[in-house]
Design a protein around this motif. Structure first.
Motif, PDB file in Angstrom:
ATOM      1  N   THR A 111      48.024  33.673  36.483  1.00 36.22           N
ATOM      2  CA  THR A 111      47.673  34.065  37.805  1.00 36.22           C
ATOM      3  C   THR A 111      46.848  33.052  38.476  1.00 36.22           C
ATOM      4  O   THR A 111      47.142  32.995  39.772  1.00 36.22           O
ATOM      5  CB  THR A 111      46.972  35.468  37.655  1.00 36.22           C
ATOM      6  N   CYS A 170      47.758  35.532  31.034  1.00 40.84           N
ATOM      7  CA  CYS A 170      47.968  36.094  32.292  1.00 40.84           C
ATOM      8  C   CYS A 170      46.878  35.783  33.296  1.00 40.84           C
ATOM      9  O   CYS A 170      47.059  35.558  34.371  1.00 40.84           O
ATOM     10  CB  CYS A 170      47.957  37.969  32.091  1.00 40.84           C
ATOM     11  N   SER A 176      44.600  39.852  34.957  1.00 41.88           N
ATOM     12  CA  SER A 176      45.242  39.411  36.180  1.00 41.88           C
ATOM     13  C   SER A 176      44.650  39.647  37.422  1.00 41.88           C
ATOM     14  O   SER A 176      44.508  38.723  38.441  1.00 41.88           O
ATOM     15  CB  SER A 176      46.799  39.838  35.959  1.00 41.88           C
TER      16      SER A 176
END
Length: 124
Positions: free
Chosen positions: A71, A67, A109
């Motif tokens: 991101t 993540c 994230s």
């Protein structure tokens, strides 16, 4: 409402809108939309699924790292929403409570948004 109170009763003049931040947000949204139209998000989710299924024992660590990296690459935290079902499925299959890797990946994230060089949080 609060701006009106400050402007009317306190005599403060409103400043100009933050155009730099607004343009950065617009460019990130356009890039994310192009990524979605070109099926780039589906490709990234497939890559994430292969990574997580290859090492299900380390789901909590790998989910957060995936993540975080996605991101930064996608320049938006919305990529985490596409990865959450994959994280939940892999963690259920391995017997890990899905809440742990999912919550860690969402926090990762959000941290990646501040690390991304093309984000409004970094520009501000």
């Amino acid at each position: 409402m609060k701006l009106a109170v400050l402007a009317i009763f306190c005599g403060l003049a409103p400043s100009s809108p933050p155009m730099d931040v607004m343009l950065i947000i617009t460019s990130v949204i356009v890039a994310a939309a192009a990524l979605h139209v070109a099926s780039g998000i589906d490709f990234l989710v497939d890559v994430a699924e292969r990574i997580l299924r290859a090492n299900p024992k380390y789901i909590s660590f790998l989910a957060s790292m995936v993540c975080y990296l996605f991101t930064i690459m996608a320049r938006t935290g919305n990529i985490a929403f596409a990865l959450l079902p994959v994280i939940a499925n892999v963690s259920r299959e391995t017997g890990v409570c899905p809440e742990r890797p999912m919550s860690i990946s969402v926090v990762a994230s959000q941290q990646a948004i501040t690390a991304s060089p093309v984000s409004a949080a970094m520009a501000a």
